[in-house]
Design a protein around this motif. Structure first.
Motif, PDB file in Angstrom:
ATOM      1  N   LEU A 123      43.650  39.598  37.652  1.00 40.71           N
ATOM      2  CA  LEU A 123      44.816  39.296  38.496  1.00 40.71           C
ATOM      3  C   LEU A 123      45.562  38.061  37.991  1.00 40.71           C
ATOM      4  O   LEU A 123      46.762  37.913  38.235  1.00 40.71           O
ATOM      5  N   LEU A 124      44.858  37.166  37.305  1.00 39.77           N
ATOM      6  CA  LEU A 124      45.496  35.954  36.771  1.00 39.77           C
ATOM      7  C   LEU A 124      46.084  36.192  35.378  1.00 39.77           C
ATOM      8  O   LEU A 124      46.533  35.257  34.715  1.00 39.77           O
ATOM      9  N   GLY A 125      46.042  37.447  34.917  1.00 42.87           N
ATOM     10  CA  GLY A 125      46.717  37.786  33.666  1.00 42.87           C
ATOM     11  C   GLY A 125      45.841  37.727  32.425  1.00 42.87           C
ATOM     12  O   GLY A 125      46.333  37.902  31.308  1.00 42.87           O
ATOM     13  N   VAL A 126      44.532  37.501  32.630  1.00 39.64           N
ATOM     14  CA  VAL A 126      43.625  37.426  31.479  1.00 39.64           C
ATOM     15  C   VAL A 126      43.246  38.853  31.075  1.00 39.64           C
ATOM     16  O   VAL A 126      42.854  39.656  31.919  1.00 39.64           O
ATOM     17  N   THR A 127      43.377  39.167  29.800  1.00 36.07           N
ATOM     18  CA  THR A 127      43.108  40.539  29.350  1.00 36.07           C
ATOM     19  C   THR A 127      41.766  40.663  28.612  1.00 36.07           C
ATOM     20  O   THR A 127      41.226  41.757  28.494  1.00 36.07           O
ATOM     21  N   GLU A 128      41.232  39.545  28.113  1.00 27.99           N
ATOM     22  CA  GLU A 128      39.916  39.573  27.456  1.00 27.99           C
ATOM     23  C   GLU A 128      38.839  39.195  28.472  1.00 27.99           C
ATOM     24  O   GLU A 128      39.140  38.777  29.581  1.00 27.99           O
ATOM     25  N   TYR A 129      37.574  39.292  28.063  1.00 24.08           N
ATOM     26  CA  TYR A 129      36.501  38.836  28.950  1.00 24.08           C
ATOM     27  C   TYR A 129      36.648  37.339  29.188  1.00 24.08           C
ATOM     28  O   TYR A 129      36.935  36.578  28.266  1.00 24.08           O
ATOM     29  N   HIS A 130      36.446  36.924  30.430  1.00 23.86           N
ATOM     30  CA  HIS A 130      36.489  35.501  30.792  1.00 23.86           C
ATOM     31  C   HIS A 130      35.180  35.188  31.507  1.00 23.86           C
ATOM     32  O   HIS A 130      34.760  35.943  32.390  1.00 23.86           O
ATOM     33  N   ASP A 131      34.520  34.118  31.117  1.00 25.45           N
ATOM     34  CA  ASP A 131      33.339  33.682  31.868  1.00 25.45           C
ATOM     35  C   ASP A 131      33.700  33.598  33.340  1.00 25.45           C
ATOM     36  O   ASP A 131      34.825  33.233  33.691  1.00 25.45           O
ATOM     37  N   ASN A 132      32.747  33.919  34.219  1.00 20.12           N
ATOM     38  CA  ASN A 132      33.044  33.874  35.653  1.00 20.12           C
ATOM     39  C   ASN A 132      31.774  33.611  36.449  1.00 20.12           C
ATOM     40  O   ASN A 132      30.659  33.843  35.983  1.00 20.12           O
ATOM     41  N   CYS A 133      31.976  33.100  37.666  1.00 22.14           N
ATOM     42  CA  CYS A 133      30.835  32.661  38.481  1.00 22.14           C
ATOM     43  C   CYS A 133      29.948  33.818  38.923  1.00 22.14           C
ATOM     44  O   CYS A 133      28.729  33.652  39.044  1.00 22.14           O
ATOM     45  N   ALA A 134      30.528  34.981  39.173  1.00 23.68           N
ATOM     46  CA  ALA A 134      29.699  36.121  39.595  1.00 23.68           C
ATOM     47  C   ALA A 134      28.719  36.498  38.481  1.00 23.68           C
ATOM     48  O   ALA A 134      27.523  36.707  38.734  1.00 23.68           O
ATOM     49  N   ASP A 135      29.206  36.562  37.250  1.00 20.66           N
ATOM     50  CA  ASP A 135      28.314  36.869  36.129  1.00 20.66           C
ATOM     51  C   ASP A 135      27.342  35.715  35.876  1.00 20.66           C
ATOM     52  O   ASP A 135      26.195  35.940  35.452  1.00 20.66           O
ATOM     53  N   ASN A 136      27.778  34.486  36.121  1.00 22.74           N
ATOM     54  CA  ASN A 136      26.876  33.345  35.940  1.00 22.74           C
ATOM     55  C   ASN A 136      25.731  33.366  36.944  1.00 22.74           C
ATOM     56  O   ASN A 136      24.617  32.946  36.614  1.00 22.74           O
ATOM     57  N   LEU A 137      25.983  33.845  38.155  1.00 23.37           N
ATOM     58  CA  LEU A 137      24.891  34.020  39.119  1.00 23.37           C
ATOM     59  C   LEU A 137      23.877  35.030  38.591  1.00 23.37           C
ATOM     60  O   LEU A 137      22.662  34.793  38.610  1.00 23.37           O
ATOM     61  N   THR A 138      24.401  36.140  38.088  1.00 26.34           N
ATOM     62  CA  THR A 138      23.519  37.157  37.506  1.00 26.34           C
ATOM     63  C   THR A 138      22.653  36.564  36.394  1.00 26.34           C
ATOM     64  O   THR A 138      21.430  36.755  36.363  1.00 26.34           O
ATOM     65  N   ALA A 139      23.295  35.809  35.495  1.00 28.01           N
ATOM     66  CA  ALA A 139      22.588  35.260  34.329  1.00 28.01           C
ATOM     67  C   ALA A 139      21.585  34.183  34.738  1.00 28.01           C
ATOM     68  O   ALA A 139      20.472  34.115  34.199  1.00 28.01           O
ATOM     69  N   GLY A 140      21.969  33.343  35.696  1.00 26.22           N
ATOM     70  CA  GLY A 140      21.056  32.287  36.148  1.00 26.22           C
ATOM     71  C   GLY A 140      19.792  32.873  36.753  1.00 26.22           C
ATOM     72  O   GLY A 140      18.673  32.429  36.438  1.00 26.22           O
ATOM     73  N   LEU A 141      19.963  33.877  37.606  1.00 28.24           N
ATOM     74  CA  LEU A 141      18.794  34.508  38.227  1.00 28.24           C
ATOM     75  C   LEU A 141      17.962  35.258  37.186  1.00 28.24           C
ATOM     76  O   LEU A 141      16.726  35.289  37.278  1.00 28.24           O
ATOM     77  N   ALA A 142      18.631  35.853  36.199  1.00 32.20           N
ATOM     78  CA  ALA A 142      17.904  36.625  35.181  1.00 32.20           C
ATOM     79  C   ALA A 142      16.918  35.737  34.424  1.00 32.20           C
ATOM     80  O   ALA A 142      15.840  36.197  34.026  1.00 32.20           O
ATOM     81  N   GLU A 143      17.264  34.458  34.240  1.00 33.94           N
ATOM     82  CA  GLU A 143      16.338  33.545  33.545  1.00 33.94           C
ATOM     83  C   GLU A 143      15.033  33.368  34.320  1.00 33.94           C
ATOM     84  O   GLU A 143      14.026  32.966  33.758  1.00 33.94           O
ATOM     85  N   LEU A 144      15.084  33.626  35.637  1.00 36.86           N
ATOM     86  CA  LEU A 144      13.870  33.570  36.466  1.00 36.86           C
ATOM     87  C   LEU A 144      13.279  34.966  36.676  1.00 36.86           C
ATOM     88  O   LEU A 144      12.340  35.137  37.467  1.00 36.86           O
ATOM     89  N   GLY A 145      13.848  35.974  36.017  1.00 36.82           N
ATOM     90  CA  GLY A 145      13.350  37.343  36.173  1.00 36.82           C
ATOM     91  C   GLY A 145      13.806  37.998  37.466  1.00 36.82           C
ATOM     92  O   GLY A 145      13.202  38.952  37.934  1.00 36.82           O
ATOM     93  N   LEU A 146      14.903  37.502  38.043  1.00 35.69           N
ATOM     94  CA  LEU A 146      15.364  37.988  39.340  1.00 35.69           C
ATOM     95  C   LEU A 146      16.718  38.692  39.204  1.00 35.69           C
ATOM     96  O   LEU A 146      17.486  38.403  38.291  1.00 35.69           O
TER      97      LEU A 146
END
Lengths: 199, 199
Positions: free
Chosen positions: A103-126
């Motif tokens: 929606l902000l006009g970015v067409t490539e992948y942009h780091d984001n907090c939702a994916d960062n939550l996924t990645a942070g939990l994944a480091e704990l196996g969650l």
């Protein structure tokens, strides 16, 4: 014993286990970094810190020192015990995610907090059950009498911190928000690292 | 052709399918009844109307006529097209549920909006994935400059209504809120029926 200070790398996520009674101090190392924060019951990730359940619990738009945040089962999970950051934290705005940057006009992948939550939990196996609406520490979203909201710079300064006491055994997760289009991480649009410590 | 007006029985839930382009009019028949409202993508119930994604979309604490609510995937789902109820609707407070009445001192089962969502969807053979934070139509939760919230009576009158236009094929669900302890449904503490119509 000197407690370890953990880095939340710029634009990234990090999670940790916290025991009931321990305190988590989140440090705005460089002064203007928003840190999206989530907490989950360590025994049952389907129970999470909920902004919409916490607002009726303390009847405020945002928690202040002494206020307790509750879960989607309305049980205390974190209490805000100290805040040197000026009190401007947000409970209203969803974590940024891929569609947000679209929606902000970015067409490539942009780091984001939702994916960062996924990645942070994944480091704990969650695995996250959903992306709950986060407690956006240091995020300055003022409101007007008429209900208008605006994106503003943090009020915090380098080294400003917030301390949260765990009211149950929990998993805490952070994202150093990678927002570099809106000014929420400072006018420079330079997301930085932040740190936390568990005492 | 006269369109059917559907009753949302007092203290109960009701759901319906709505096609893109249709309008749903929600009527506060007796004037002071809060109606918790949810919407789900008809093709994929994991996509739902989200208060925390809608606030950044229109940058307000609550939607006004002309504003579009979006889903947790940030796609338009409902547009508020008419409002004769004074504009006081809530997006901040979770649906009431069993633990909520426990905190209010109720020891027996109490009807609640979360269970009403479940029951309303069940009549259509559907199961909710979670209980999203609802759009609480007619619910008057003012805020102060300092961020304090309070439980107030609705501003609506008998026959006041709100119209929402569907921006995708969706399932809409309502609960005539059974809250009879706090004054949100009027000082009398008498939850009533409400009605809706799909045009």
């Amino acid at each position: 014993m000197q407690k370890e200070t953990v880095t939340i790398p710029a634009r990234s996520g990090k999670a940790a286990r916290v025991e009931r009674g321990q305190s988590v101090t989140v440090i705005n190392t460089h002064g203007s970094q928003v840190v999206d924060t989530w907490a989950f019951n360590a025994e049952h990730l389907g129970e999470w810190m909920s902004m919409e359940h916490s607002r009726p619990y303390y009847m405020k738009l945002r928690p202040e020192v002494g206020d307790t945040l509750v879960t989607n089962e309305r049980r205390p999970i974190l209490t805000l015990t100290e805040d040197t950051a000026g009190g401007a934290h947000d409970t209203l705005i969803a974590a940024c995610d891929a569609p947000r940057y679209g929606l902000l006009g970015v067409t490539e992948y942009h780091d984001n907090c939702a994916d960062n939550l996924t990645a942070g939990l994944a480091e704990l196996g969650l695995t996250k059950p959903v992306t709950p609406s986060p407690l956006n520490l240091f995020m300055n979203i003022p409101w007007t009498e008429g209900g208008e909201l605006s994106w503003e710079e943090p009020l915090s300064e380098p080294g400003s911190y917030v301390t949260l006491r765990a009211e149950m055994d929990l998993v805490i997760a952070f994202s150093a928000c990678p927002q570099d289009i809106l000014p929420i991480n400072g006018r420079a649009g330079q997301p930085t690292e932040a740190h936390f410590r568990i005492d």
